[in-house]
Design a protein around this motif. Structure first.
Motif, short mmCIF file in Angstrom:
data_model
loop_
_atom_site.label_atom_id
_atom_site.label_comp_id
_atom_site.label_asym_id
_atom_site.label_seq_id
_atom_site.Cartn_x
_atom_site.Cartn_y
_atom_site.Cartn_z
N LEU A 186 37.66 48.10 39.00
CA LEU A 186 38.03 48.11 40.38
C LEU A 186 39.44 47.40 40.53
CD1 LEU A 186 34.56 47.30 41.95
CD2 LEU A 186 35.75 49.46 42.33
N VAL A 187 39.56 46.29 39.93
CA VAL A 187 40.71 45.59 39.93
C VAL A 187 42.08 46.47 39.50
CG1 VAL A 187 42.19 43.55 39.01
CG2 VAL A 187 39.76 43.32 39.94
N LEU A 188 41.68 47.13 38.44
CA LEU A 188 42.66 48.18 38.03
C LEU A 188 42.93 49.29 38.93
CD1 LEU A 188 44.48 49.23 35.39
CD2 LEU A 188 42.29 50.52 34.81
N ALA A 246 40.53 38.06 45.01
CA ALA A 246 42.13 37.85 45.53
C ALA A 246 42.61 39.30 45.30
CB ALA A 246 42.50 36.59 44.96
N TYR A 247 41.98 40.12 44.30
CA TYR A 247 42.75 41.42 44.01
C TYR A 247 41.81 42.65 44.52
CZ TYR A 247 45.38 38.01 41.78
OH TYR A 247 46.33 36.63 41.78
N ARG A 272 36.37 36.86 32.50
CA ARG A 272 36.08 37.98 31.96
C ARG A 272 36.61 39.15 32.42
NH1 ARG A 272 30.69 36.04 34.16
NH2 ARG A 272 29.86 38.45 34.19
N VAL A 273 36.81 39.17 33.51
CA VAL A 273 37.66 40.23 34.11
C VAL A 273 39.06 39.83 33.82
CG1 VAL A 273 38.61 41.26 36.49
CG2 VAL A 273 36.38 40.78 36.36
N GLY A 274 39.71 38.98 34.01
CA GLY A 274 40.88 38.47 33.28
C GLY A 274 41.08 38.98 32.03
N LEU A 301 49.52 44.70 38.34
CA LEU A 301 48.18 44.13 37.74
C LEU A 301 48.46 42.56 37.73
CD1 LEU A 301 47.18 46.25 34.84
CD2 LEU A 301 46.51 46.51 37.23
N PRO A 302 47.23 41.78 38.18
CA PRO A 302 47.31 40.54 38.05
C PRO A 302 47.22 40.05 36.68
CG PRO A 302 45.37 41.08 38.89
CD PRO A 302 46.05 42.33 38.84
N THR A 303 47.91 38.92 36.22
CA THR A 303 47.84 38.59 34.83
C THR A 303 46.46 37.68 34.61
OG1 THR A 303 48.78 36.17 35.48
CG2 THR A 303 50.22 38.29 35.02
N TYR A 304 46.14 37.60 33.45
CA TYR A 304 44.96 36.50 33.11
C TYR A 304 45.19 35.41 33.98
CZ TYR A 304 41.82 33.50 30.42
OH TYR A 304 40.73 32.82 29.99
#
Length: 377
Positions: free
Chosen positions: A94-96, A370-371, A328-330, A357-360
Motif C-alpha cells: 500500500l505504501v508503494l 504518515a505515508y 518491518r514495512v521500512g 518512496l519513503p526511506t527506511y
C-alpha cells in the motif's frame, strides 16, 4: 420443568450475546474494505481476472495497479497480501502504491494478492480482524486476515493436497495457501486460479523482477531475508550489499529446488522473471507470543519474545523495542528500492528507477500511517 426451560433460554440468550460481541470484535473484512488510493503516477488499473477470466466475479479477483514512468524500461511486480496475516507485506504494498513515482520502467502492484484470505481469520489464533493507523488526514483501517483462502470460498479441503508440478504432498489445508499453489491451474480451485492469473500476468506483462512480500515469526530461521530463485541470486546479492550500505542487513536464502508451489521457485521456473521473496519478523504470528491485539501488530512488542531472545531461541535480534510494523514495512520498501537500483545496474536498458518512496529511516521515524491516505487525495 418451567424453571429448567427458563434456564435454557437464559443460557441461549447469553450465548447469543457472546456470539454478537465476538462478531463485532472479529468481524471479517468485506471486499469493499480492501482500500487502496494510488499515487498520481497510476497509468492503468485492471483486475487479476483479466489474466484468468475464470476469476471474474469470484472472491479471488483483486485490483492490479500499473504505474509507468516517462522513460521506457523494465517492469517490476510487487505482491502484498499473499498471506493476509503477515501485515507488513500488505502495508508495504500500500505504501508503494500510494507513493511511488516511477521515472523509468513500470511497477505493477497487487496489494491484496489473496483477497479471499482477507475475509476471515484462522480459528483459535485470536487475531483481530483489522488494525488502525493514524494518517495525516484521519485514521486508516487495514484488514488483518488469515494465511489461507476462506474455506467458505473453497471447500472442502482434500485430505492430502498434491501440488500440480511435481506431485509434492502437503496437508490438505495447504490447498488454500496461495504460496503453495503456483504456477496454478486456469480452472482449478479458487486459490489455484489466483496463482494461475499471477503467473499469466508475469508472462503477459513481461515482468523482469517479481517480488512477493512476506513475514515470518521471529523463531523461524528464514527471516530478515531475501529468498531468491537460482537465476536471481546475483541480483539478490547486489541488493543485499545496497541494503547493507544503508544500514539494513538482509540474509540471502537460495530458493530450494525441492520445495514446489512457492512463488520464488515456480515464478522463476515457469517464466523469465527474476523471482524473489522478502521476509520480515512479525511476532503477531509467532507461537511464543502473548496477547494478540492491534498493539502487537503495530508496536511488535511482546515480553515473551524478549525472554526467548535472552535465551537464544530466536533467529532475529529482539529487544524490548520489539519489531514495529514501521520497521518491518521500512525493510520491505528499502528492499524494493534497492532491488530496482540493482536491476538497473545490471540491465540499464531495462532499468526500473523509482522515486517518491519513503526511506527506511523515514518510515521508522514517522510510522507507516504518515505515508497512507484514508481517502481520495
Amino acid at each position: 420443568m418451567r424453571s429448567h426451560r427458563a434456564q435454557d433460554w437464559i443460557v441461549l440468550v447469553l450465548a447469543a450475546i457472546v456470539v454478537v460481541l465476538s462478531a463485532a470484535r472479529f468481524a471479517p473484512a468485506s471486499p469493499t474494505s480492501l482500500e487502496v488510493y494510488p499515487s498520481p503516477s497510476l497509468t492503468r488499473q485492471t483486475w487479476l481476472s483479466d489474466y484468468n477470466p475464470a476469476l471474474k466475479g469470484t472472491p479471488g479477483d483483486t485490483p492490479v495497479l500499473v504505474f509507468e514512468g516517462a522513460e521506457p524500461g523494465g517492469t517490476m511486480l510487487v505482491l502484498g497480501g499473499t498471506h493476509p496475516d503477515e501485515p507488513a507485506g500488505c502495508a508495504a504494498a500500500l505504501v508503494l502504491a500510494e507513493n511511488v513515482m516511477p521515472e523509468q520502467g513500470r511497477v505493477i502492484v497487487i496489494p491484496y494478492a489473496n483477497a479471499s484470505g482477507f475475509t476471515h481469520n484462522l480459528p483459535q489464533e485470536g487475531h483481530p480482524s483489522h488494525y488502525t493507523l493514524d494518517t495525516p488526514n484521519g485514521r486508516r483501517t487495514i484488514p488483518y486476515g488469515a494465511r489461507l483462502s476462506n474455506p467458505v470460498h473453497q471447500w472442502p479441503d482434500p485430505t492430502v493436497y498434491v501440488e500440480s508440478v511435481r506431485g509434492q504432498k502437503l496437508a490438505g489445508v495447504e490447498a488454500r495457501n496461495l504460496n503453495r499453489a503456483y504456477p496454478g491451474l486456469q480452472n482449478g480451485t479458487l486459490t489455484s486460479k489466483v496463482a494461475y492469473a499471477i503467473t499469466s500476468l508475469i508472462r503477459e506483462e513481461q515482468v523482469d523482477v517479481s517480488v512477493d512480500l512476506h513475514e515470518s515469526s521471529p523463531e523461524y530461521p528464514v527471516n530478515n531475508a531475501i529468498v531468491a530463485h537460482d537465476r536471481a541470486l546475483d541480483l539478490a546479492a547486489i541488493t543485499a550489499v545496497e541494503l547493507e550500505l544503508s544500514g539494513v542487513a538482509m540474509n540471502i536464502e537460495p530458493s530450494p529446488e525441492s520445495l514446489r508451489g512457492f512463488s520464488h521457485r515456480e515464478w522463476g521456473d515457469n517464466t523469465d522473471t527474476y523471482a524473489v521473496l522478502f521476509e520480515s519478523p512479525n511476532p503477531a504470528q509467532g507461537r511464543l507470543r502473548g496477547k494478540t491485539d492491534e498493539q502487537l501488530i503495530i508496536d511488535g512488542q511482546d515480553p515473551m519474545y524478549v525472554k526467548a531472545s535472552s535465551r537464544g531461541r530466536l533467529y532475529v535480534p529482539y529487544t524490548e523495542e520489539g519489531t514495529p510494523l514501521a520497521m518491518r514495512v521500512g525493510r520491505h520498501i528499502a528492499s524494493i528500492a534497492a532491488l530496482a537500483t540493482s536491476h538497473t545496474m545490471l540491465a540499464p536498458d531495462r532499468g526500473i528507477v523509482l522515486s517518491g518512496l519513503p526511506t527506511y529511516d523515514e518510515l521508522v521515524s514517522n510510522g507507516v500511517g504518515a505515508y497512507l491516505s484514508p481517502g481520495e487525495r
